[in-house]
Motif scaffolding. Structure first.
Motif, short mmCIF file in Angstrom:
data_model
loop_
_atom_site.label_atom_id
_atom_site.label_comp_id
_atom_site.label_asym_id
_atom_site.label_seq_id
_atom_site.Cartn_x
_atom_site.Cartn_y
_atom_site.Cartn_z
N VAL A 1 0.84 -1.20 0.00
CA VAL A 1 0.00 0.00 0.00
C VAL A 1 0.87 1.25 0.00
CG1 VAL A 1 -1.63 1.36 1.36
CG2 VAL A 1 -2.00 -1.09 1.07
N TRP A 2 1.89 1.26 0.84
CA TRP A 2 2.78 2.43 0.91
C TRP A 2 3.54 2.62 -0.40
CZ3 TRP A 2 8.19 2.97 0.83
CH2 TRP A 2 8.64 4.26 1.14
N LEU A 3 4.06 1.52 -0.95
CA LEU A 3 4.80 1.61 -2.22
C LEU A 3 3.89 2.13 -3.34
CD1 LEU A 3 6.86 -1.70 -2.07
CD2 LEU A 3 7.78 0.63 -1.93
N SER A 4 2.63 1.71 -3.35
CA SER A 4 1.70 2.19 -4.37
C SER A 4 1.45 3.68 -4.23
CB SER A 4 0.38 1.42 -4.26
OG SER A 4 0.57 0.06 -4.56
N GLU A 5 1.35 4.14 -2.98
CA GLU A 5 1.16 5.57 -2.77
C GLU A 5 2.40 6.36 -3.18
OE1 GLU A 5 0.15 5.60 1.33
OE2 GLU A 5 -1.99 5.20 0.97
N MET A 6 3.55 5.70 -3.19
CA MET A 6 4.78 6.33 -3.65
C MET A 6 4.98 6.15 -5.16
SD MET A 6 6.04 7.81 -1.02
CE MET A 6 4.31 8.10 -0.55
N ASN A 7 3.88 5.72 -5.84
CA ASN A 7 3.88 5.64 -7.30
C ASN A 7 4.61 4.42 -7.86
OD1 ASN A 7 2.86 6.78 -9.68
ND2 ASN A 7 4.89 7.57 -10.22
N LEU A 8 4.68 3.35 -7.08
CA LEU A 8 5.20 2.07 -7.57
C LEU A 8 4.03 1.12 -7.66
CD1 LEU A 8 7.95 0.72 -8.28
CD2 LEU A 8 7.93 -0.22 -5.96
N ASP A 9 3.79 0.56 -8.86
CA ASP A 9 2.58 -0.24 -9.08
C ASP A 9 2.82 -1.71 -8.75
OD1 ASP A 9 1.35 2.00 -9.91
OD2 ASP A 9 1.34 1.52 -12.04
N ILE A 10 2.12 -2.20 -7.72
CA ILE A 10 2.18 -3.61 -7.35
C ILE A 10 0.75 -4.09 -7.12
CG2 ILE A 10 3.08 -5.35 -5.78
CD1 ILE A 10 5.31 -3.50 -5.02
#
Length: 466
Positions: free
Chosen positions: A170-179
């Motif tokens: 969730v945090w990585l996605s908010e940082m614009n990394l798509d998982i």
């Protein structure tokens, strides 16, 4: 999927879940093969490039031992890195996916084509490297973008995910990394195993309200991805909507991916042989264009690339071929109303796909709507199409070839005239739809039906329950 039942009338019996390990199913031989055979579980329009890829090397040229489960390419031109776990995912599974994404982000078109060639060869299909390269180019709806290759999307498939993984993703996605996290479940119904794939993150609500704003603020490559990720492959959209009947002609107009000078050279080359400018359409998503110059089938981009190379002697790269082919409205298919067909003048395949995105050729709703049209009233192809989420041309084509459509004679063209493409189911009938409508009380003047008998679009929507 938390609950699954077998249903027999009023009775619903719970189905017990099982696991891949319990059933003796393996990660590589089974789960991976399911994904390769059905890449739609990874998202829309994903082409599997390779699997079990392990030909990495570090800066000293020493091979690495990491093995990428599946590598795909979506229609936007973005790589899809897939990590598979048949049980509960490891606490660091997202780190593995990120590592693979970093490694493949350095790949170029030729590297991917070579990997695809070796993958297909391992499955008994011997392809030339240029064929693999063209397959990748044809799969992308738009120009080939090296910037997008540097931003792979990651998909992790597992039976379940520990909180360390979900919180981090969730945090990585908010940082614009798509998982994406996809949960694979297994159930046994009697002696039959049923597998299900459920996307648990990001949900559509998260994508729209949480991730999208961050990506809009990201660098230019991310913005380009957001715009293009909404597009579907143009050929698939057009075939799915049934807009162009088999045998429709298209004309060449070189646009995307060429300079003004090359465009003039292509047009001069076409002037030497007019058959070079014309193709015949068939509703085949693989190669829908038959070039009149050689009688061979092509994809829109494949033929545009072939023409570019024939004229310039150079290899094409990044041409969006769906912008090169316009509807030839001078040649009207037999099943199409001429007025509706002429409205498509100067429209290319990419433009058609944009108009039709989201439509389909499931005619169940159309038949129900026509059945509700009362005697003494008439409507138009365009209005019917608007209600059933289609287009006037495929509606007209369907009515001309259906054989089971109720009240088809009550559908006229936009001018209130009987379409020249209208056909009775009974070929021995000699009366016209105008004759039948006249017996129902519809007045005709100069071959045009009276407007007071025309159903409004509001009335039609009401008949459809809209």
């Amino acid at each position: 999927m938390d609950h699954l039942f077998t249903v027999d009338g009023y009775s619903a019996t719970p189905v017990s879940p099982t696991t891949l390990a319990t059933e003796g199913l393996l990660e590589r031989q089974h789960l991976q093969e399911w994904v390769i055979a059905h890449p739609q579980v990874l998202g829309e329009s994903v082409l599997v490039i390779t699997s079990e890829f392990d030909r990495w090397a570090d800066t000293d040229g020493v091979p690495a031992r990491d093995r990428l489960d599946v590598l795909g390419l979506d229609a936007t031109g973005r790589l899809v890195v897939v990590e598979l776990k048949r049980g509960i995912a490891d606490r660091d599974v997202h780190l593995q996916a990120i590592t693979y994404a970093a490694l493949v982000s350095r790949f170029d078109l030729d590297t991917l084509a070579q990997a695809h060639r070796e993958f297909r060869k391992g499955r008994g299909e011997n392809l030339e490297l240029d064929t693999c390269r063209q397959r990748l180019l044809d799969h992308v709806d738009g120009d080939w973008s090296p910037e997008l290759l540097q931003r792979p999307r990651q998909v992790i498939i597992a039976a379940d995910f520990p909180k360390q993984v979900t919180h981090t993703v969730v945090w990585l996605s908010e940082m614009n990394l798509d998982i994406d996290l996809i949960q694979v479940g297994l159930w046994k119904v009697k002696d039959q195993l049923i597998a299900g794939f459920t996307k648990v993150y990001p949900t559509p609500e998260v994508e729209e309200f949480t991730l999208a704003p961050a990506r809009i603020e990201a660098k230019a490559a991310a913005q380009k991805l957001e715009e293009r990720s909404r597009a579907q492959n143009a050929v698939h959209v057009i075939v799915g909507a049934g807009l162009l009947p088999d045998g429709a002609l298209l004309r060449l107009t070189p646009r995307h991916g060429v300079t003004e000078g090359i465009r003039e050279d292509i047009l001069a080359w076409v002037g030497e042989d007019r058959s070079r400018a014309s193709v015949t359409w068939s509703n085949n998503t693989a190669k829908p264009l038959t070039w009149q110059a050689d009688g061979k089938p092509y994809t829109p981009t494949g033929l545009a690339n072939h023409i570019f190379t024939s004229v310039t002697g150079r290899k094409a790269d990044g041409i969006q071929g769906t912008t090169w082919w316009d509807i030839d409205t001078a040649h009207v298919p037999d099943t199409v109303d001429p007025d509706e067909w002429r409205a498509l003048a100067a429209t290319h395949l990419a433009g058609l796909a944009k108009q039709l995105n989201g439509t389909s050729k499931d005619w169940t709703g159309l038949h129900a709507l026509l059945n509700a049209v009362p005697a003494g009233r008439w409507t138009t192809y365009g209005d019917v199409a608007a209600v059933v989420n289609s287009h006037a041309v495929p509606v007209g084509t369907h009515l001309a070839t259906c054989g089971q459509c109720p009240n088809a004679w009550r559908v006229l063209n936009a001018a209130g005239r009987v379409s020249p493409g209208f056909r009775w189911t009974d070929p021995t009938r000699t009366d016209s739809p105008a004759d039948v409508l006249a017996t129902e009380g519809v007045r005709f003047e100069g071959g045009v039906a009276a407007q007071e008998a025309r159903l409004t679009l509001h009335e039609l929507r009401g008949m459809a329950g809209g």
